[in-house]
Design a protein around this motif. Structure first.
Motif, short mmCIF file in Angstrom:
data_model
loop_
_atom_site.label_atom_id
_atom_site.label_comp_id
_atom_site.label_asym_id
_atom_site.label_seq_id
_atom_site.Cartn_x
_atom_site.Cartn_y
_atom_site.Cartn_z
N LYS A 1 8.89 2.13 -5.22
CA LYS A 1 8.25 3.27 -5.92
C LYS A 1 8.41 4.57 -5.12
O LYS A 1 7.44 5.32 -4.93
CB LYS A 1 6.78 2.97 -6.20
N VAL A 2 9.60 4.83 -4.64
CA VAL A 2 9.89 5.99 -3.81
C VAL A 2 9.88 7.26 -4.67
O VAL A 2 10.55 7.32 -5.70
CB VAL A 2 11.25 5.84 -3.11
N GLN A 3 9.11 8.26 -4.23
CA GLN A 3 9.00 9.51 -4.97
C GLN A 3 9.13 10.69 -4.00
O GLN A 3 8.30 10.87 -3.12
CB GLN A 3 7.64 9.60 -5.67
N ALA A 4 10.20 11.47 -4.16
CA ALA A 4 10.41 12.65 -3.31
C ALA A 4 9.61 13.82 -3.86
O ALA A 4 9.65 14.11 -5.06
CB ALA A 4 11.90 12.99 -3.25
N GLN A 5 8.88 14.49 -2.99
CA GLN A 5 8.11 15.68 -3.34
C GLN A 5 8.45 16.78 -2.34
O GLN A 5 9.20 16.55 -1.39
CB GLN A 5 6.60 15.37 -3.31
N PHE B 1 0.85 -1.19 0.00
CA PHE B 1 0.00 0.00 0.00
C PHE B 1 0.89 1.24 0.00
O PHE B 1 2.08 1.18 0.31
CB PHE B 1 -0.96 -0.01 1.19
N TRP B 2 0.27 2.36 -0.33
CA TRP B 2 1.01 3.62 -0.40
C TRP B 2 1.16 4.23 0.98
O TRP B 2 0.23 4.22 1.79
CB TRP B 2 0.30 4.61 -1.31
N MET B 3 2.33 4.77 1.24
CA MET B 3 2.60 5.51 2.48
C MET B 3 3.27 6.82 2.13
O MET B 3 3.76 7.02 1.01
CB MET B 3 3.48 4.69 3.42
N VAL B 4 3.29 7.72 3.10
CA VAL B 4 3.94 9.01 2.90
C VAL B 4 4.66 9.41 4.19
O VAL B 4 4.14 9.21 5.28
CB VAL B 4 2.91 10.09 2.47
N CYS B 5 5.86 9.94 4.03
CA CYS B 5 6.62 10.48 5.16
C CYS B 5 6.76 11.98 4.97
O CYS B 5 7.55 12.43 4.13
CB CYS B 5 8.01 9.84 5.23
N VAL C 1 5.05 8.71 9.79
CA VAL C 1 4.69 7.76 8.73
C VAL C 1 3.18 7.72 8.64
O VAL C 1 2.49 7.47 9.64
CB VAL C 1 5.24 6.34 9.00
N GLN C 2 2.66 7.96 7.44
CA GLN C 2 1.22 7.96 7.23
C GLN C 2 0.85 7.00 6.11
O GLN C 2 1.62 6.84 5.14
CB GLN C 2 0.74 9.37 6.86
N ILE C 3 -0.31 6.37 6.22
CA ILE C 3 -0.86 5.59 5.12
C ILE C 3 -1.59 6.56 4.20
O ILE C 3 -2.45 7.33 4.65
CB ILE C 3 -1.83 4.51 5.63
N LEU C 4 -1.23 6.55 2.95
CA LEU C 4 -1.85 7.45 1.98
C LEU C 4 -3.06 6.74 1.37
O LEU C 4 -2.92 5.88 0.50
CB LEU C 4 -0.85 7.84 0.90
N LEU C 5 -4.25 7.11 1.83
CA LEU C 5 -5.48 6.48 1.33
C LEU C 5 -5.79 6.88 -0.09
O LEU C 5 -6.30 6.08 -0.88
CB LEU C 5 -6.65 6.82 2.25
N GLY C 6 -5.49 8.12 -0.45
CA GLY C 6 -5.77 8.55 -1.82
C GLY C 6 -5.57 10.04 -2.01
O GLY C 6 -5.44 10.80 -1.04
N SER C 7 -5.53 10.44 -3.27
CA SER C 7 -5.41 11.86 -3.65
C SER C 7 -6.38 12.15 -4.79
O SER C 7 -6.60 11.29 -5.66
CB SER C 7 -3.98 12.18 -4.09
N ARG D 1 7.72 16.08 1.52
CA ARG D 1 7.29 14.72 1.83
C ARG D 1 7.84 13.74 0.80
O ARG D 1 8.28 14.13 -0.29
CB ARG D 1 5.76 14.62 1.85
N VAL D 2 7.81 12.46 1.16
CA VAL D 2 8.23 11.39 0.25
C VAL D 2 7.15 10.31 0.29
O VAL D 2 6.75 9.86 1.38
CB VAL D 2 9.59 10.79 0.66
#
Length: 383
Positions: free
Chosen positions: A29-33, A4-8, A59-65, A36-37
């Protein structure tokens, strides 16, 4: 459980460091923004990052955007997400969030809409009409940035910078995650000697010791997701054992702290004891004017007082001049100094070999890096 997707979330300027450590932890699938990453992984990785990330804020679970320019779009977007995969019939799910540069600027209204949408989704999927919210905690967080909504579930609880060793601190202490970034950028070795001549509550020295010995910074604390039904306790136990196995027990690291304030010296030693690294750290009272670099090799890493923290501008500039005199170029020694003062190099008396833009809280700073080996790494960068 499928990946699942997560975000730091992280401090501005350290996104690349977070991405680097996540890849080392086998994230996919690491993506720096900006700030946040995002990445993919499983429950084991969720626990591993909480325990081991030195630079992330949580550390957060990214449910969606999804995009949303109206309350209806916000409601429908949130309701379409699979909340039931995480939140049970009795679990608590408070909502907090932020809105920046967006049409939906009222945070209280957005909170209400998000909460209502989650409730409607869970009512349908769990076949209940009311939620007592007496079970495990699943804090929902949202970010609306330029009309783009991200919705997360927090797994950490207290921010990851709260390692558990700094119950007390001096005035204006540096954040643990920023201190860890400075240590990493200074390339501290497991057998290195780190000196902080403004040690305060000891954060830079303690983070240096944790880094040198490869001690996971989260080993002494607990996390919200440890109480979740969907993540077996054995996952956390296994990851804690893995982290302990990776500790470099043979690392011959030394941390030396000085401060003009005797209370700060005592605080440094007390916090080092809480962190479990007191054997590697010593501290004493000393004025910066008495500074000298002992031994053949080492690193000076410091966060000196400055105009926006503790001193007025004139005092800060005089301090930088003193530092320039006592931080003498010496083979196999380096100096890493963080400051928001754009005149730092002028006052210090020589330009940095390299610069890195970082943020101390909301204050934009530069990390000024001075190397003393004959072959320099190059000119100023990271502006």
């Amino acid at each position: 459980m499928q990946p699942f997707w997560m975000v730091c979330p992280c401090l501005f300027g350290v996104e690349g460091l977070v991405a680097e450590e996540l890849r080392a932890m086998q994230a996919e699938k690491v993506q720096a923004q900006n700030g946040r990453v995002i990445f993919q992984g499983d429950a084991s990785l969720l626990a591993r990052v909480n325990l081991g990330s030195r630079f992330s804020e949580r550390v957060q679970i990214l449910l969606g955007s999804f995009p949303a320019r109206s309350f209806e779009e916000l409601f429908q977007g949130v309701r379409s997400l699979p909340w039931e995969q995480w939140i049970g019939k009795k679990d608590a799910f408070p909502v907090k969030g932020r809105s920046l540069q967006s049409k939906l600027f009222s945070v209280p209204d957005c909170q209400s809409i998000v909460k209502k949408a989650v409730v409607e989704r869970l009512k349908q999927r769990h076949h209940v009409s009311w939620f007592e919210e007496t079970g495990a905690l699943y804090p929902i967080q949202f970010l609306i940035l330029k009309d783009q909504v991200s919705v997360m579930i927090d797994t950490s609880g207290a921010g990851l910078h709260k390692r558990g060793y700094r119950a007390s601190s001096t005035e204006a202490p540096i954040k643990e995650t920023l201190a860890a970034a400075m240590v990493h950028l200074s390339r501290v070795r497991p057998d290195g000697t780190v000196i902080d001549p403004f040690c305060g509550s000891g954060t830079l020295l303690i983070e240096s010791a944790l880094y040198a010995k490869n001690i996971a910074p989260g080993l002494q604390r607990h996390f919200t997701a440890e109480h979740w039904e969907g993540i077996d306790a054995s996952v956390w136990q296994r990851e804690k054992e893995r982290a302990r196995d990776l500790v470099r027990r043979e690392a011959d690291f030394q941390g030396i702290g000085y401060d003009i304030d005797g209370a700060a010296v005592e605080l440094t030693l007390a916090n080092a004891k809480k962190a479990g690294v007191i054997a590697q750290i010593r501290a004493s009272r000393r004025d910066i004017r008495e500074f000298s670099a002992p031994g053949d090799r080492g690193y000076v890493i410091c966060n000196p007082p400055y105009g926006e923290r503790l001193l007025d501008t004139r005092q800060a500039e005089e301090l930088y001049r003193v530092m320039g005199k006592v931080f003498v170029p010496k083979p196999k020694w380096s100096y890493s100094i963080i400051s928001p003062d754009t005149t730092f190099e002028e006052c210090f008396g020589r330009p940095a070999d390299r610069r890195r833009k970082l943020y101390n809280g909301m204050i934009p700073c530069q990390l000024y890096l001075y190397y003393t080996s004959p072959k320099k790494t190059g000119g100023a960068s990271g502006d």
